[in-house]
Design an enzyme around this catalytic site. Sequence first.
Site, short mmCIF file in Angstrom:
data_model
loop_
_atom_site.label_atom_id
_atom_site.label_comp_id
_atom_site.label_asym_id
_atom_site.label_seq_id
_atom_site.Cartn_x
_atom_site.Cartn_y
_atom_site.Cartn_z
N GLU A 60 -6.45 6.69 -1.02
CA GLU A 60 -6.37 5.50 -0.18
C GLU A 60 -7.03 4.31 -0.85
O GLU A 60 -6.53 3.18 -0.79
CB GLU A 60 -7.00 5.78 1.18
N HIS A 115 1.87 4.53 -2.95
CA HIS A 115 1.96 5.98 -2.81
C HIS A 115 3.27 6.51 -3.42
O HIS A 115 3.30 7.60 -4.00
CB HIS A 115 1.88 6.38 -1.34
N HIS A 160 0.84 -1.20 0.00
CA HIS A 160 0.00 0.00 0.00
C HIS A 160 0.88 1.26 0.00
O HIS A 160 0.64 2.20 -0.77
CB HIS A 160 -0.90 -0.04 1.24
N GLU A 161 1.90 1.27 0.85
CA GLU A 161 2.77 2.44 0.93
C GLU A 161 3.64 2.60 -0.32
O GLU A 161 3.90 3.72 -0.77
CB GLU A 161 3.65 2.37 2.18
#
Length: 642
Positions: free
Chosen positions: A259, A178, A174-175
């Site tokens: 998100e 980004h 997930h990070e």
Amino acid sequence: MDFFTAQDRARRLSGRLVLLLLLAVVALVVLTCVLVAVTVVVLNPERMGAGDPLTAALEPRLFAMVAGGVVAVVVLGGLVRHLQLRAGGSAVAEALGGRPLALDTRDEGERLLLHVVEEMAIASGLPVPAVYLLDDAAINAFAAGHDSHDAVIGVTRGAIEHLDRDQLQGVIAHEFSHILHGDMRLNLRLVALLHGILVIGLAGRFLLRGLAGGRRRRGSRRGGGHLALLGLGVGLMAVGYAGTLCGNLIKAAVSRQREFLADASAVQYTRNPEGIGGALKTLATYRLGSRLMASHAAEFSHLYFGSGVRHFSRLTATHPPLEARIRRVLPRWDGRLPESFAPTPRATAAPPGAAQAPASTASPISPVGGVALAGAALGSVAAASIGRPDEASLARARRRLAGLDPRLLDAAHEPFAARALVYAILMGVEPASREAQRAVLGRQALPEVVTELDALAEPLDRLSPGDRLPLIELSLPALRALSPAQGARFRSCLDGLMAAETAPGALQWALHRLVRAGLDGERRALRDRRLADLGGPLSRLLSALALAGHPEPEAAREALAGVSAALGVPLDFVAEPATAAELEWALSRLARLRDADRAPLVAAMVCCVEHDGRVAPEEAELLRAVAWSLGCPLPLGELDPA
């Protein structure tokens, strides 16, 4: 959404946010001007004369002076915060109380976290980011930085203790989304802009504090001037915090959508929806949740995996409800959650062992390598793989790490040994060059580093082709931790090694450039050039890649001719081996290539080296290193054997 579309979307979104926030600043300027001007008139009645008070308060010259002052305050406030964060992700992590995670840690949970981050970085083709640990019992994580070169991953102690390996990998994926989608730069810009607006409210607060202190010193005396200043202070606070609220509403609306995208990307990268879904379920049942205790937690609330701070309304929430996020990644979820649990530490699963990658001297044609250079198909397959690791990439990265000699892995995680490891990798293969380079290190490097170089000679001699780039990537966090004096000596030694090389090849230059970029970062160039504008640099770089894949000049010439026809750009084949200076010149100009033309360039690079139907490990390393320098990370699975 492909890598370049996501990056372009992030930039356009950044522009829209800046426009919205500028409109908010204009409204703040008008309101503040009215407040200040009215206060000035009340304090100086002679300015009003016999005219209307409001007209006198909005006198053009007075209004212009106040407007200029307000704009200056907002700009300077934002600039100060930008400068405070210029170090990138490390500045954010330290503001939140994080500490760099020791690369040689013996804590099982911390080692697992490092393994997961390194696997994801190597699989995606990105630099290995520094990892920061927040000693907070909440379950949370964040990615911060201006770009991939100064990015950091921050993870709380609670996440390490309460997430299993698959869940932790989902959070890290997930990070990384980004990082890959360009969200980090946007997030830091938002922090600076919102801080500039907040300064107006802070000015009102300081004014009220000053008035309160002055009133205590002067007793109970009051007058119209005092009341006017009191009203100004209250008005400035109201205007500043109202502007901040508007900015936070804009920030929250954008953050919620990012998100959802990051959750979906985590599923795409790991092919394991239960990983990210399980992490969200654990977070939903954890009594402490994701709320951070750091004093600056609210300022960076849009960076976190979980909300991080309390929100009194869904409009100001930077994250969607956990139930909505779980349903997005687990559509068949029945809505039931495990029992809630308290923050009791538990053992973290050790990283599972993996079989060593099979030895091979060349890899079969990859999907990118087999792309047909015809019309619009030139960049489509390459664009679909750039910056998009998958389950196969992660599996390859895990096997690649498991197949490395433990002594080399330990060296990559220790500053003294990491320097020796990188020196050894960058030294030439010719005996004369190695002897001259060894003499350079004897004069310039620390004796302890030279000793480490000798200790690593035996495992380095047995290093498999294709393992140099991963070892350099693993070494970068340790090298970034060098002191300024140590870093300067290290860079001097790197330059000395290249100067002593009699005939540096394209791969040696690419690895050397990758190390320097990983340490110093890359200055972002204006991306405004088309492929047709860069025929000279294209000819030089692609000729070098074609010669790396086909030592016979005629075969290399044929490969370049096919690429030239497909790109629609006349290219001149350069038969002479490229020097490091020529390759640096070519790459510095290609850095200005617009995003729409980067995917065709990467596809052309791949086709130049696999024209004969095979990609050797050395060629794969060269391609990935050059793509890394161009800001187009190639996942490990696209060029390597399964």
